[in-house]
Design a protein around this motif. Structure first.
Motif, PDB file in Angstrom:
ATOM      1  N   GLN A  88      -0.542 114.982  85.478  1.00 56.94           N
ATOM      2  CA  GLN A  88      -1.808 113.851  84.168  1.00 56.94           C
ATOM      3  C   GLN A  88      -2.797 114.865  84.326  1.00 56.94           C
ATOM      4  N   GLY A  89      -2.608 116.805  84.128  1.00 54.82           N
ATOM      5  CA  GLY A  89      -3.915 117.518  84.043  1.00 54.82           C
ATOM      6  C   GLY A  89      -5.012 116.979  84.581  1.00 54.82           C
ATOM      7  N   GLY A  90      -4.899 116.573  86.598  1.00 56.64           N
ATOM      8  CA  GLY A  90      -6.127 115.983  87.498  1.00 56.64           C
ATOM      9  C   GLY A  90      -5.961 117.684  87.746  1.00 56.64           C
ATOM     10  N   ARG A  91      -7.469 117.356  88.358  1.00 59.11           N
ATOM     11  CA  ARG A  91      -7.119 118.757  90.003  1.00 59.11           C
ATOM     12  C   ARG A  91      -6.849 118.073  91.785  1.00 59.11           C
ATOM     13  N   VAL A  92      -6.020 118.690  91.721  1.00 66.21           N
ATOM     14  CA  VAL A  92      -5.867 118.591  93.257  1.00 66.21           C
ATOM     15  C   VAL A  92      -6.751 119.338  94.775  1.00 66.21           C
ATOM     16  N   ASP A  93      -7.324 118.323  95.281  1.00 63.12           N
ATOM     17  CA  ASP A  93      -8.615 118.696  95.670  1.00 63.12           C
ATOM     18  C   ASP A  93      -7.543 119.409  96.791  1.00 63.12           C
ATOM     19  N   ALA A  94      -8.872 120.964  97.190  1.00 62.37           N
ATOM     20  CA  ALA A  94      -7.294 122.058  98.213  1.00 62.37           C
ATOM     21  C   ALA A  94      -7.583 121.296  99.294  1.00 62.37           C
ATOM     22  N   GLY A  95      -8.505 121.082  99.744  1.00 66.16           N
ATOM     23  CA  GLY A  95      -8.845 120.224 100.780  1.00 66.16           C
ATOM     24  C   GLY A  95      -7.640 118.946 101.722  1.00 66.16           C
ATOM     25  N   ALA A  96      -7.354 117.802 100.345  1.00 64.21           N
ATOM     26  CA  ALA A  96      -6.548 117.128 100.337  1.00 64.21           C
ATOM     27  C   ALA A  96      -4.998 117.368 100.621  1.00 64.21           C
ATOM     28  N   LEU A  97      -4.867 118.429 100.045  1.00 65.18           N
ATOM     29  CA  LEU A  97      -3.288 119.307  99.777  1.00 65.18           C
ATOM     30  C   LEU A  97      -3.461 120.374 101.606  1.00 65.18           C
ATOM     31  N   ASN A  98      -4.082 120.337 101.657  1.00 69.62           N
ATOM     32  CA  ASN A  98      -4.160 121.772 103.162  1.00 69.62           C
ATOM     33  C   ASN A  98      -4.296 120.041 104.474  1.00 69.62           C
ATOM     34  N   ALA A  99      -4.602 119.502 103.795  1.00 72.87           N
ATOM     35  CA  ALA A  99      -4.757 118.417 105.215  1.00 72.87           C
ATOM     36  C   ALA A  99      -3.318 117.434 105.590  1.00 72.87           C
ATOM     37  N   LEU A 100      -2.330 116.483 104.193  1.00 79.50           N
ATOM     38  CA  LEU A 100      -1.244 116.286 103.867  1.00 79.50           C
ATOM     39  C   LEU A 100      -0.391 117.488 104.115  1.00 79.50           C
ATOM     40  N   GLN A 101      -0.421 118.962 104.335  1.00 72.53           N
ATOM     41  CA  GLN A 101       0.292 119.787 104.696  1.00 72.53           C
ATOM     42  C   GLN A 101       0.111 119.835 106.261  1.00 72.53           C
ATOM     43  N   ALA A 102      -1.085 119.775 107.051  1.00 72.53           N
ATOM     44  CA  ALA A 102      -1.063 120.569 108.932  1.00 72.53           C
ATOM     45  C   ALA A 102       0.031 118.668 108.631  1.00 72.53           C
ATOM     46  N   GLU A 103      -0.354 117.741 108.118  1.00 73.34           N
ATOM     47  CA  GLU A 103       0.156 116.471 108.935  1.00 73.34           C
ATOM     48  C   GLU A 103       1.509 116.318 108.996  1.00 73.34           C
ATOM     49  N   ILE A 104       2.668 117.248 108.064  1.00 72.22           N
ATOM     50  CA  ILE A 104       3.873 117.383 108.081  1.00 72.22           C
ATOM     51  C   ILE A 104       3.787 119.170 108.510  1.00 72.22           C
TER      52      ILE A 104
END
Length: 119
Positions: A88-104
């Motif tokens: 939707q054109g929003g900016r994804v926080d890199a920290g949130a993405l990295n945290a999700l990747q670490a949990e996975i």
């Protein structure tokens, strides 16, 4: 999930001493049942009532798989929210993405560790 042919909707309360409680828990565990199923079957047997077939109590691995499935679902939902926000054109926080990747990765490692120890 209850069977369509057998709906258990009525309850009976039962009070036990701490010693009786431990005895019931130990006896139920020894035959692979939860205390409620164990007590239900004992009461029905004493009342000469038929006891319907039961599901086996989930063992440790089945419980872990259930937990992992719930965790994978939660992570998938989180990823879906990030993807929706980005689409939707929003900016994804890199920290949130990295945290999700670490949990996975952590979930993946946990599954591999148990799978490797049971194989």
């Amino acid at each position: 999930m209850a069977s369509e042919s057998r709906k258990t909707t009525k309850t009976i309360g039962l009070r036990l001493t701490p010693i009786e409680h431990k005895l019931v828990l130990d006896a139920a565990t020894s035959v692979g049942l939860g205390p409620s199923t164990f007590a239900r079957e004992a009461i029905l047997a004493r009342a000469s009532a038929p006891v319907s077939p039961r599901r086996r109590k989930r063992d440790g691995l089945r419980i872990q798989v259930g937990n992992w499935t719930g965790e994978a679902n939660r992570l998938g939902n989180d990823l879906n929210q990030l993807a929706k926000h980005a689409s939707q054109g929003g900016r994804v926080d890199a920290g949130a993405l990295n945290a999700l990747q670490a949990e996975i990765r952590a979930l993946h490692e946990a599954v591999l560790t148990v799978a490797g120890s049971s194989g």
